[in-house]
Design a protein around this motif. Sequence first.
Motif, PDB file in Angstrom:
ATOM      1  N   ILE A  26       0.802  -1.226   0.000  1.00 33.25           N
ATOM      2  CA  ILE A  26       0.000   0.000   0.000  1.00 33.25           C
ATOM      3  C   ILE A  26       0.835   1.277   0.000  1.00 33.25           C
ATOM      4  O   ILE A  26       0.286   2.378  -0.101  1.00 33.25           O
ATOM      5  CB  ILE A  26      -1.012   0.027   1.165  1.00 33.25           C
ATOM      6  N   ILE A  28       2.740   2.600   2.437  1.00 27.41           N
ATOM      7  CA  ILE A  28       2.751   3.319   3.722  1.00 27.41           C
ATOM      8  C   ILE A  28       3.910   2.734   4.523  1.00 27.41           C
ATOM      9  O   ILE A  28       4.108   1.519   4.536  1.00 27.41           O
ATOM     10  CB  ILE A  28       1.433   3.116   4.492  1.00 27.41           C
ATOM     11  N   ARG A  45      -5.087   9.326   8.186  1.00 28.12           N
ATOM     12  CA  ARG A  45      -5.670   9.893   6.967  1.00 28.12           C
ATOM     13  C   ARG A  45      -6.721   8.934   6.403  1.00 28.12           C
ATOM     14  O   ARG A  45      -6.569   7.713   6.481  1.00 28.12           O
ATOM     15  CB  ARG A  45      -4.586  10.103   5.912  1.00 28.12           C
ATOM     16  N   PHE A  46      -7.753   9.514   5.824  1.00 29.87           N
ATOM     17  CA  PHE A  46      -8.769   8.696   5.172  1.00 29.87           C
ATOM     18  C   PHE A  46      -8.154   7.857   4.063  1.00 29.87           C
ATOM     19  O   PHE A  46      -8.539   6.706   3.861  1.00 29.87           O
ATOM     20  CB  PHE A  46      -9.899   9.556   4.606  1.00 29.87           C
ATOM     21  N   SER A  47      -7.183   8.407   3.350  1.00 33.41           N
ATOM     22  CA  SER A  47      -6.544   7.667   2.261  1.00 33.41           C
ATOM     23  C   SER A  47      -5.802   6.440   2.798  1.00 33.41           C
ATOM     24  O   SER A  47      -5.765   5.392   2.145  1.00 33.41           O
ATOM     25  CB  SER A  47      -5.593   8.562   1.467  1.00 33.41           C
ATOM     26  N   THR A  48      -5.226   6.564   3.997  1.00 32.61           N
ATOM     27  CA  THR A  48      -4.549   5.420   4.622  1.00 32.61           C
ATOM     28  C   THR A  48      -5.571   4.362   5.026  1.00 32.61           C
ATOM     29  O   THR A  48      -5.369   3.166   4.778  1.00 32.61           O
ATOM     30  CB  THR A  48      -3.743   5.882   5.847  1.00 32.61           C
ATOM     31  N   LEU A  50      -8.472   3.835   3.706  1.00 33.66           N
ATOM     32  CA  LEU A  50      -8.980   3.237   2.478  1.00 33.66           C
ATOM     33  C   LEU A  50      -7.989   2.232   1.902  1.00 33.66           C
ATOM     34  O   LEU A  50      -8.369   1.116   1.527  1.00 33.66           O
ATOM     35  CB  LEU A  50      -9.297   4.328   1.453  1.00 33.66           C
ATOM     36  N   ALA A  51      -6.710   2.591   1.870  1.00 37.84           N
ATOM     37  CA  ALA A  51      -5.687   1.694   1.328  1.00 37.84           C
ATOM     38  C   ALA A  51      -5.600   0.402   2.141  1.00 37.84           C
ATOM     39  O   ALA A  51      -5.514  -0.693   1.579  1.00 37.84           O
ATOM     40  CB  ALA A  51      -4.334   2.392   1.302  1.00 37.84           C
ATOM     41  N   GLU A  54      -8.869  -1.671   1.583  1.00 38.15           N
ATOM     42  CA  GLU A  54      -8.919  -2.281   0.250  1.00 38.15           C
ATOM     43  C   GLU A  54      -7.965  -3.466   0.148  1.00 38.15           C
ATOM     44  O   GLU A  54      -8.318  -4.509  -0.389  1.00 38.15           O
ATOM     45  CB  GLU A  54      -8.586  -1.243  -0.822  1.00 38.15           C
TER      46      GLU A  54
END
Length: 69
Positions: A26, A28, A45-48, A50-51, A54
């Motif tokens: 991902i 990170i 973070r929302f992106s973290t 989500l990753a 997923e």
Amino acid sequence: MSSIRCHLDELLAERAMSLVELSQRIGISVVNLSVLKNNRAKAIRFSTLLAICEELQCTIGELLDIDED
């Protein structure tokens, strides 16, 4: 007092995946994932989120919950 608890350890174990492998998949850092895994994160973070969700094919509710002490 309530706190948010992360279940990353359990989700990784269920999928036979290491923290390093998740980090590579991902993009990170292992350090940042470790902070989250050990319930020391103050923010995410929302992106973290989500990753992670997923890649692990889980919901945010499976990853995080409220721990009411």
